[in-house]
Design a protein around this motif. Structure first.
Motif, mmCIF file in Angstrom:
data_model
loop_
_atom_site.group_PDB
_atom_site.id
_atom_site.type_symbol
_atom_site.label_atom_id
_atom_site.label_comp_id
_atom_site.label_asym_id
_atom_site.label_seq_id
_atom_site.Cartn_x
_atom_site.Cartn_y
_atom_site.Cartn_z
ATOM 1 N N VAL A 173 5.833 -3.060 -14.423
ATOM 2 C CA VAL A 173 5.256 -1.733 -14.644
ATOM 3 C C VAL A 173 6.339 -0.658 -14.595
ATOM 4 N N ALA A 174 7.243 -0.764 -13.600
ATOM 5 C CA ALA A 174 8.324 0.213 -13.496
ATOM 6 C C ALA A 174 9.306 0.094 -14.654
ATOM 7 N N LEU A 175 9.525 -1.138 -15.124
ATOM 8 C CA LEU A 175 10.459 -1.353 -16.224
ATOM 9 C C LEU A 175 9.935 -0.743 -17.522
ATOM 10 N N PHE A 176 8.695 -1.053 -17.873
ATOM 11 C CA PHE A 176 8.139 -0.524 -19.121
ATOM 12 C C PHE A 176 7.805 0.963 -19.015
ATOM 13 N N LEU B 36 9.828 2.977 -17.509
ATOM 14 C CA LEU B 36 11.148 3.595 -17.394
ATOM 15 C C LEU B 36 11.292 4.386 -16.091
ATOM 16 N N LYS B 37 10.702 3.859 -15.025
ATOM 17 C CA LYS B 37 10.825 4.484 -13.703
ATOM 18 C C LYS B 37 11.957 3.784 -12.970
ATOM 19 N N LEU B 38 13.183 4.170 -13.299
ATOM 20 C CA LEU B 38 14.351 3.454 -12.813
ATOM 21 C C LEU B 38 14.513 3.555 -11.295
ATOM 22 N N LYS B 39 14.211 4.705 -10.721
ATOM 23 C CA LYS B 39 14.389 4.843 -9.277
ATOM 24 C C LYS B 39 13.406 3.960 -8.498
ATOM 25 N N TRP B 40 12.206 3.772 -9.051
ATOM 26 C CA TRP B 40 11.236 2.897 -8.381
ATOM 27 C C TRP B 40 11.578 1.431 -8.597
ATOM 28 N N MET B 41 12.325 1.136 -9.671
ATOM 29 C CA MET B 41 12.767 -0.238 -9.883
ATOM 30 C C MET B 41 13.687 -0.682 -8.749
ATOM 31 N N LEU B 42 14.467 0.264 -8.197
ATOM 32 C CA LEU B 42 15.342 -0.072 -7.082
ATOM 33 C C LEU B 42 14.526 -0.518 -5.866
ATOM 34 N N VAL B 43 13.447 0.194 -5.582
ATOM 35 C CA VAL B 43 12.579 -0.176 -4.464
ATOM 36 C C VAL B 43 11.982 -1.559 -4.688
ATOM 37 N N ALA C 36 0.826 -1.207 0.000
ATOM 38 C CA ALA C 36 0.000 0.000 0.000
ATOM 39 C C ALA C 36 0.859 1.255 0.000
ATOM 40 N N ALA C 37 1.946 1.244 0.756
ATOM 41 C CA ALA C 37 2.840 2.406 0.788
ATOM 42 C C ALA C 37 3.453 2.653 -0.584
ATOM 43 N N TYR C 38 3.796 1.585 -1.292
ATOM 44 C CA TYR C 38 4.368 1.744 -2.632
ATOM 45 C C TYR C 38 3.338 2.319 -3.608
ATOM 46 N N MET C 39 2.098 1.861 -3.507
ATOM 47 C CA MET C 39 1.070 2.296 -4.447
ATOM 48 C C MET C 39 0.550 3.705 -4.141
ATOM 49 N N GLY D 260 6.631 -8.597 -8.443
ATOM 50 C CA GLY D 260 7.073 -8.858 -9.803
ATOM 51 C C GLY D 260 6.262 -8.071 -10.822
ATOM 52 N N LEU D 261 4.966 -7.947 -10.570
ATOM 53 C CA LEU D 261 4.113 -7.140 -11.442
ATOM 54 C C LEU D 261 4.521 -5.667 -11.367
#
Length: 213
Positions: A136-139, A141-148, A43-46, A131-132
């Motif tokens: 979403v972050a990969l496609f 291009l949200k690279l900083k959120w990919m780290l999280v 929930a915090a991520y979303m 994983g989902l």
């Protein structure tokens, strides 16, 4: 997969049969924590963008929730809800050993079935959700959120891997790796004693008594 014969880690002594008959949870608060921390991190991520525009603040909050969830599942909910635990120790030679254990009652099915289903469902679904989020972050291009998301996947996958190994792991071992470690130390000490005795100088034969007249 090691069998824990004693209750030194307080796996619980509740009447599980009564809990099954009444349809109750043996550890309701533990079950709530098992689900709550995972849902809180998701929930915090979303929803973090609704409350703060700072990525650093969101990052710290999410990682903190993920860390609390990882520690709780690894050290508390696993051994109380399904009688499993996994851990690591380093021996005197500096080698790292992973230990996967299952309480004897778990092998015999003496756990709350409802709690076990909740435990495994949350344990498996959580990495799938992250994983989902990774896709979403990969496609997007949200690279900083990919780290999280990668941190979340690492922590959740570690617990999933550990408990799967506890459940279906090494069946040829009926004792924990710790017992094998101590046995090894005892054998080494015994070998050292024998070696010292074998290499010690022989006693002086002239000093021994004789029956010769």
């Amino acid at each position: 997969m090691a069998l824990i014969e004693d209750d030194t880690l307080a796996f619980g002594e509740e009447d599980l049969e009564t809990s099954r008959q009444k349809g109750l949870l043996t550890h309701p608060y533990v079950t709530l924590c098992h689900i709550g921390f995972r849902l809180a991190a998701i929930a915090a991520y979303m929803l973090c963008g609704w409350f703060s525009d700072s990525f650093i603040t969101s990052f710290v909050v999410i990682v903190l929730l993920l860390s609390v969830d990882f520690w709780t599942v690894k050290n508390i909910t696993g051994r109380l809800m399904v009688g499993l635990r996994w851990w690591n120790y380093v021996d005197d030679e500096g080698k790292s050993h992973w230990v996967y254990e299952a309480r004897k009652g778990y092998i015999q099915g003496q756990v709350n079935d409802r709690e076990a289903r909740i435990f495994w469902t949350a344990l498996i679904l959580s990495p799938l959700v992250w994983g989902l989020f990774f896709l979403v972050a990969l496609f997007g291009l949200k690279l900083k959120w990919m780290l999280v998301v990668l941190i979340a996947l690492t922590l959740n996958s570690a617990n999933l891997h550990g408990y799967i190994r506890c459940k279906v792991g090494n069946k040829d071992s009926l004792s924990s790796v710790t017992s094998d470690f101590f046995k090894k130390q005892v054998m080494q000490n015994a070998l050292n004693i024998v070696t010292r005795q074998a290499t010690s100088p022989p006693a002086n034969p002239l000093s021994q008594p004789t029956n010769t007249v």
